[in-house]
Write an enzyme that holds these catalytic residues in place. Structure first.
Site, PDB file in Angstrom:
ATOM      1  CB  SER A 238      -7.771  -4.357   3.989  1.00  0.00           C
ATOM      2  OG  SER A 238      -8.738  -5.035   4.781  1.00  0.00           O
ATOM      3  CE  LYS A 239      -1.635  -8.491   1.742  1.00  0.00           C
ATOM      4  NZ  LYS A 239      -0.373  -9.021   2.297  1.00  0.00           N
ATOM      5  NE  ARG A 240     -10.789  -5.541   7.748  1.00  0.00           N
ATOM      6  CZ  ARG A 240     -12.080  -5.281   7.791  1.00  0.00           C
ATOM      7  NH1 ARG A 240     -12.950  -6.275   7.818  1.00  0.00           N
ATOM      8  NH2 ARG A 240     -12.523  -4.042   7.809  1.00  0.00           N
ATOM      9  N   GLY A 242     -10.439 -10.267   0.922  1.00  0.00           N
ATOM     10  CA  GLY A 242     -10.099 -11.168  -0.182  1.00  0.00           C
ATOM     11  C   GLY A 242      -8.888 -10.629  -0.913  1.00  0.00           C
TER      12      GLY A 242
END
Length: 472
Positions: A238-240, A242
């Protein structure tokens, strides 16, 4: 012989995720290898979450990656009449039924099943009832209540599901819109899709879709469910972790061929080979070599692959891709040397186009300050004479002689005259011209920066040394 037809069918509720890009790539490679067609279908039936911006992001990502499709994009919202016709056909044949169960009843049913530790599913309360079509209702598929449905998966093997654990799933909502599992079935059948390649989070849906297809009298396609992509911590990517969107990787300076090369190795391998051209991918790709286990996304490995393509790719093409990254830094590349020459000199020192642009700013712009450690070590009083000699020698060079070979000769000659190792001349000169102790060879560096700028920066360095002497 049946022509192979694969499809990539994203929902336009966000950006094109690298997981979706890998699915698209595997579908594309399979079709290309077998002389088939690759179809793009936009599954936009979720009217609340689907947006034109997301559609554009998907199309932009596919174009950037170079995954050209043979048909489409097809939009499910443009096929509602056909889906309703199929739903009505299922209703007429007793293969589906109307359900008017209120939300409150369904919630209580779920609570009882959860308390009894039974898998929540609709209990068929409205099966066989004559529900008034004019009152609020949904339409449910009459799933078989006995036996097994077996997904013969090309990655996971045979995966059985008990029909008594599968729901009478909703195929038309109360607002009249068809649901995912119905629209996918109709499209795969009527677009003659032979091979469905998608994420293994769809495995349960596949069992339901096979039952709908067989009830409707259609032969299911072949299926291959790809394992999930995880972050380095083992959770779903996920975005967390990167960047995860294709366009974000583009904006960070990755090359499309590098991202494709990295994605093809996420869950698939061919011996120990790491670098694949697109033609090699097509020739070698095999669904039987796809791993069953999830893969972890390694950003360092992607950077390594990208660096390989920066170093070994066509310099003129990379220069074309580099140009906007220089523009983001306020640099007009037309004001400097040929951009392909910059790429050839600097590519071995960078992992991304963004980094390549950042380390090349000295070619186009004067730097604000020297790197403190480099200046302390190399712009000392002892460097004053070598820099003065170099300035005099370089000023005498005609512009047509401002070439790496002649520049290298000048540095060599000054070092010999002063009886110094070449580094004792080249390093102070490099820091004077670049602002730091790292750059391409001093001859290439001087050539790229240009005569007028080199002389000006040497003067600045001499002023710096003079001020340092005055403070001593």
């Amino acid at each position: 012989m049946t022509t192979v037809r694969t499809r990539f069918a994203p929902s336009p509720t966000g950006f094109l995720h690298v997981g979706g890009a890998r699915t698209a790539l595997f579908s594309y490679l399979f079709a290309r290898k077998h002389g088939g067609q690759f179809i793009l279908r936009i599954e936009d039936t979720d009217l609340e979450r689907s947006t034109p911006e997301s559609v554009n992001a998907i199309l932009e990502g596919m174009t950037w990656l170079g995954l050209d499709y043979d048909e489409g994009p097809f939009y499910q919202t443009q096929r509602f009449d056909r889906y309703h016709a199929v739903i009505d056909e299922l209703l007429d044949k007793g293969l589906a039924y109307r359900c008017s169960c209120p939300k409150e009843r369904l919630e209580k049913l779920r609570e009882r099943q959860m308390a009894a530790k039974v898998k929540p599913r609709y209990d068929g309360h409205c099966r066989g009832k004559n529900i008034d079509p004019n009152e609020p209702h949904v339409v449910r598929f009459s799933n078989p209540v006995e036996g097994l449905v077996v997904v013969d998966d090309r990655v996971r093997g045979k995966v059985p599901f008990n029909n008594n654990e599968l729901d009478d799933l909703i195929i038309r909502r109360s607002d009249g819109s068809p649901t995912y599992n119905l629209t996918v079935v109709v499209d795969d059948a009527e677009m003659n899709i032979t091979d469905v390649i998608r994420g293994d989070d769809h495995l349960g849906n596949t069992a339901r879709q096979i039952n709908i297809l067989r009830a409707w009298g259609k032969e299911p396609p072949r299926y291959a469910h790809l394992p999930m992509i995880l972050g380095e911590d083992g959770s779903r990517l996920s975005k967390r972790h990167g960047a995860v969107s294709v366009i974000a990787f583009r904006d960070q300076g990755y090359l499309p061929e590098a991202l494709l090369n990295y994605l093809v190795r996420l869950g698939w391998s061919h011996g120990d080979q790491e670098i694949f051209s697109i033609d090699e991918m097509i020739a070698l790709f095999d669904l039987g070599s796809v791993n069953k286990a999830a893969s972890s996304f390694d950003y360092d490995k992607l950077a390594w692959v990208n660096q390989h393509y920066l170093q070994h790719g066509d310099a003129k093409r990379i220069a074309h891709l580099l140009s906007p990254h220089l523009g983001h830094l306020g640099i007009d590349p037309s004001t400097g040397p040929e951009l392909a020459a910059v790429v050839e000199a600097q590519a071995p020192r960078a992992k991304t186009l963004r980094e390549l642009a950042e380390i090349s700013t000295f070619i186009y712009q004067d730097f604000d300050d020297y790197d403190a450690a480099a200046a302390k070590k190399h712009l000392r009083p002892v460097a004053r004479e070598p820099l003065e000699r170099m300035r005099a020698a370089l000023e005498m060079l005609a512009l047509e002689d401002w070439q790496p070979e002649m520049l290298h000769h000048q540095v060599d000659q000054v070092a010999a005259e002063l009886d110094l190792a070449m580094g004792k001349v080249a390093q102070p000169l490099r820091v004077a011209v670049v602002g730091r102790a790292a750059s391409p060879g001093i001859d290439v560096t001087l050539h790229l920066v240009g005569k007028e700028t080199v002389l000006r920066r040497i003067d600045r360095a001499l002023d710096f040394i003079h001020a340092r002497e005055a403070q001593a």
